[in-house]
Design a protein around this motif. Structure first.
Motif, PDB file in Angstrom:
ATOM      1  N   ILE A 281     -12.793  -3.773   5.914  1.00  0.00           N
ATOM      2  CA  ILE A 281     -12.833  -2.478   5.233  1.00  0.00           C
ATOM      3  C   ILE A 281     -11.566  -2.261   4.387  1.00  0.00           C
TER       4      ILE A 281
ATOM      5  N   ASP B  28     -10.767  -6.119   2.201  1.00  0.00           N
ATOM      6  CA  ASP B  28     -11.825  -6.700   1.377  1.00  0.00           C
ATOM      7  C   ASP B  28     -12.553  -5.626   0.558  1.00  0.00           C
ATOM      8  N   ILE B  29     -13.080  -4.605   1.239  1.00  0.00           N
ATOM      9  CA  ILE B  29     -13.920  -3.627   0.523  1.00  0.00           C
ATOM     10  C   ILE B  29     -13.054  -2.646  -0.283  1.00  0.00           C
ATOM     11  N   LEU B  30     -12.072  -2.015   0.372  1.00  0.00           N
ATOM     12  CA  LEU B  30     -11.270  -1.014  -0.347  1.00  0.00           C
ATOM     13  C   LEU B  30     -10.168  -1.660  -1.185  1.00  0.00           C
ATOM     14  N   GLY B  31      -9.726  -2.859  -0.776  1.00  0.00           N
ATOM     15  CA  GLY B  31      -8.584  -3.467  -1.461  1.00  0.00           C
ATOM     16  C   GLY B  31      -8.948  -4.411  -2.588  1.00  0.00           C
ATOM     17  N   GLY B  32     -10.214  -4.788  -2.695  1.00  0.00           N
ATOM     18  CA  GLY B  32     -10.618  -5.642  -3.806  1.00  0.00           C
ATOM     19  C   GLY B  32     -10.512  -7.123  -3.493  1.00  0.00           C
TER      20      GLY B  32
END
Lengths: 264, 264
Positions: free
Chosen positions: B71, B74-78
């Motif tokens: 989360i 990967d998802i929020l950090g790009g």
């Protein structure tokens, strides 16, 4: 201070079933990884931005503007150093050649990563956590895991608020944990992590009690207040996303939209 | 390994999972990574957390670190790419290895208030960093995403340095508080020993094999990479090696798996 990702609005994206949105996010990830030409990844970013605009929830992702700008800039600076293949030399720094192709690839990666982050955020700003949990259960994820993951999503915004409060408190004491050299930052990180951890532990100490008092049994068959139902518009979105995925993969297999055919 | 699945039966362990995942995700977000390869890896100060959480929360930390990374990074950090599959497993192991070795091998609590406790903490940190770096880099090399040698070197340095410096400080701050609050994983999951009453021979052999499979495996596979032309950092001539390197890495991974099996 409290951060909440979900933005309440009555948009077509909000009304979609969360499973449809999850599928769309998965498709965006596939689309983004299919091409490595900046024009094509920009087009995918365009699709994501259009969806975000349609959701009328763009204010929910404003916080990501600066990190994403930094991410794109870092891509443009750093990726040409790793993918050093091409025919047109743009810049020569001693033994190091920067190629036009690697620069294009770098821009493509920047757009790709931005599209993927924004797709994930679009899901989160248009979907209530309860809906997401129900969708994960419907997708056959074991209930305890679905509950745990949804609780993480529910808890992160509160914790973000706590983190900002802790940083502000430390700054008021004359310590800025986010500044200084790397070693200083590592040492100072305990100043943020320890209070965030203790606050979170206090907050979460009632969670098991709450779960058990509501009859939490991991293996029990459950009924849900939120009843998800796929509507015709959901099937249209899914069909459209699938068609685009198939088209993009076909294009990639025929060498369209690629700078480096042998790289993702 | 059975405790990893069994933990989902306990509401308190789910709370520990939520705590570990949310705090890790937020600290990853607050200390935004200084990208080395944008979208792949960067310097992550939040890496001080996995060994600490692992020793406190056991299997809940393993899941928590994996989901928190997914989360927050990967998802929020790009950084959601094909590498994220290896990333999920690697981060799971970051949270899995420290408690697994400690509760089989060391009779001293991980309070980090004595030199021997700190040294043991550094040992499990070394193992967890090596196995994470090995698994993620091997995956990335195998799928042709990023070459093994430089990525393994970066991830290992990243996963080892921050916890080696600040981990003992954080552990010394948190251990007693968590123990008094009854949040240690063996306080919740009855039937498991936080510290072994006797150290069985097979656990010693298991730990030796885990060390060979992770630390020696990492060094040996990097050695193969260097010998076959991969630079340690992103120098000229960076390329994928493929089969010989992946085969070497897999041999050590099998040794590591046997070691983990013996630790059961």
């Amino acid at each position: 201070m409290k951060f909440v990702l979900y933005v309440d609005a009555n948009s077509p994206i909000h009304r979609l079933d969360p499973r449809t949105k999850l599928y769309w996010v998965l498709c965006v990830f596939i689309w983004s990884m299919t091409f490595n030409h900046p024009l094509y990844t920009a087009a995918i970013l365009g699709i994501v931005l259009a969806t975000l605009l349609m959701s009328r929830a763009i204010k929910g992702v404003k916080f990501a503007t600066i990190p994403l700008t930094i991410l794109i800039a870092m891509c443009i600076v750093l990726w040409p150093l790793f993918r050093r293949e091409g025919t047109t030399v743009l810049l020569s720094l001693g033994p190091l050649n920067i190629y036009y192709e690697s620069l294009l690839y770098a821009v493509a990666v920047g757009f790709r990563l931005t599209a993927m982050v924004l797709a994930g955020l679009t899901l989160l700003v248009t979907t209530r956590i309860e809906e997401l949990e129900a969708a994960l259960v419907k997708l056959k994820l074991p209930y305890p895991i679905a509950f745990g993951v949804s609780a993480v999503f529910r808890f992160i915004p509160t914790l973000m608020g706590d983190a900002h409060m802790v940083i502000a408190a430390q700054r008021a004491r004359g310590v800025d944990p986010l500044r200084g050299s790397l070693v200083t930052k590592i040492k100072n990180s305990a100043l943020i992590v320890a209070p965030i951890f203790m606050t979170s532990m206090r907050r979460l100490s009632t969670l098991p009690l709450a779960m058990e008092s509501r009859g939490y049994t991991p293996t029990a068959k459950r009924t849900y207040l939120i009843q998800l139902k796929m509507r015709p518009v959901d099937y249209i979105y899914i069909a459209l996303s699938t068609a685009l995925t198939a088209t993009f993969i076909y294009m990639r297999l025929n060498g369209i939209g690629v700078i480096y055919p042998h790289y993702i | 390994m059975r405790e990893v699945l069994e933990m989902w039966k306990y509401s308190r362990m789910i709370a520990s999972f939520v705590l570990a995942a949310a705090v890790y995700a937020v600290v990853l977000w607050v200390f935004a990574p200084l990208w080395i390869i944008p979208g792949v890896t960067g310097i992550r100060i939040a890496n001080i957390l996995p060994p600490v959480f692992s020793l406190l929360f056991g299997p809940a930390a393993a899941w928590g670190i994996a989901v928190g990374n997914l989360i927050g990074y990967d998802i929020l950090g790009g950084a959601l790419t094909i590498g994220s599959i290896g990333g999920f497993i690697g981060n799971f192991l970051l949270g899995y290895m420290p408690y697994k070795i400690w509760h089989r091998m060391f009779r001293e609590p991980p309070h980090c208030r004595t030199l021997s406790s700190v040294l043991k903490f550094e040992f499990v940190t070394l193992i967890h960093a090596a196995v994470c770096a090995h698994v993620i880099s091997l995956w990335c090399e195998a799928v042709g995403f990023v070459p093994y040698t430089p990525l393994a070197f970066i991830i290992f340095t990243n996963d080892f340095l921050a916890p080696a410096i600040a981990g003992p400080i954080l552990m010394a701050l948190l251990y007693d508080r968590v123990r008094r609050a009854g949040w240690l994983w063996t306080d919740v999951m009855k039937g498991y020993e936080y510290l072994p009453t006797t150290v069985k021979k097979r656990w010693v052999i298991g730990t030796i094999l885990v060390t060979i499979g992770s630390v020696i495996g990492l060094v040996a596979t990097i050695g193969v990479g260097l010998g076959l032309g991969q630079p340690l950092f992103f120098g000229p001539g960076l390329k994928f090696i493929g089969t010989p390197l992946v085969a070497t890495g897999l041999v050590f991974l099998i040794i590591w798996i046997i070691g983990v099996a013996l630790l059961e």
